[in-house]
Design an enzyme around this catalytic site. Sequence first.
Site: not given
Ligand code: NAP
Length: 284
Positions: A93, A236, A168
């Site tokens: 996102t 965010k 989104k």
């Molecule tokens: P998350 O668990 O915080 O995972 C984030 C991912 O990004 C991890 O793989 C993290 O790596 C990586 N990352 C963060 N900063 C980085 C950097 N500077 N360089 C390289 N990798 C980096 O988040 P998530 O819940 O999976 O969400 C991922 C995306 O989907 C976000 O944009 C979120 O808004 C969106 N989203 C989430 C949901 C939900 O319900 N969770 C639903 C719809 C959309 P590390 O493992 O090393 O930290």
Amino acid sequence: MTKYGFLGLGIMGQPMAGNLLRTGCELRVWNRTPAKCAPLAREGAVVCEGPAEVCAGSDITFAMLADPEAARAVFASAASGLGPGHDYVDMSTVDARTSKDLAAAATRAGARFLEAPVSGSKQPASDGSLVILAAGDRSLYDDAAPALDAMGKLKVYLGEVGQGACVKLVVNMIMGGMMTAFGEGLALAGRAGLDGPTLLDVLAAGALANPMFAGKGPAILDGSFSPAFPLRHMQKDLRLALQLGDDLAQPLPTAASANAAFIRARDEGLADLDFSAVCRVLGV
Ligand code: NAP
């Protein structure tokens, strides 16, 4: 056999990549924190040293990263592996500007680009029942369809890059405002001496019934905020939606007020809990 890649194995990326792998494809993966690759490696995924190695070995690489900064940084590391036959689908996102910049850079490298943010959280990611909001290269959308179908129950093609990001952000802006309104309602009910579960039953029986209140309500009343959608990401998304409103001269006072509550929650150390933990700073 189709070769897919996946970058970013967080709460969402891990189960999404798992569903891809179970289609019987060859899957290459990378995550900044390498330990998160282990469960997929046990199922047969190939763990790569970096994003470029994933892209170079894959027909289509999917990315699911935290925010615009992460999406840009990982794309920059991936770019040398992109080219004709090595395409890129960003499912993070982000804002429309970020998507457009990545699309332009992918095109310069000779690759096709699709943005495909998702609606739905940890459980739908696991069940393969996400809603996928795609925009960008139509032929890549068609070629990626089997993979998108493995991750989602519905996919829509929205046209120009940036449209997926905007849809989104609108959806999540509404969700953030609904959560703060819900939290204030629960807090007021508590102050008035009303029984929380009874209020949830009343809400569930009327026009305000929705899966979010029904799913999160009991956990909020129990003070249980294990992260499905981390609070830092909701803040965010509100920030990016407000920026979009500012760009388009669209006033968003309810979203601005919700954002202030999420900022307070983030600054009080709740960033890594579920976004419903905003209720804690609202007095629930
Ligand atoms: P998350 O668990 O915080 O995972 C984030 C991912 O990004 C991890 O793989 C993290 O790596 C990586 N990352 C963060 N900063 C980085 C950097 N500077 N360089 C390289 N990798 C980096 O988040 P998530 O819940 O999976 O969400 C991922 C995306 O989907 C976000 O944009 C979120 O808004 C969106 N989203 C989430 C949901 C939900 O319900 N969770 C639903 C719809 C959309 P590390 O493992 O090393 O930290």
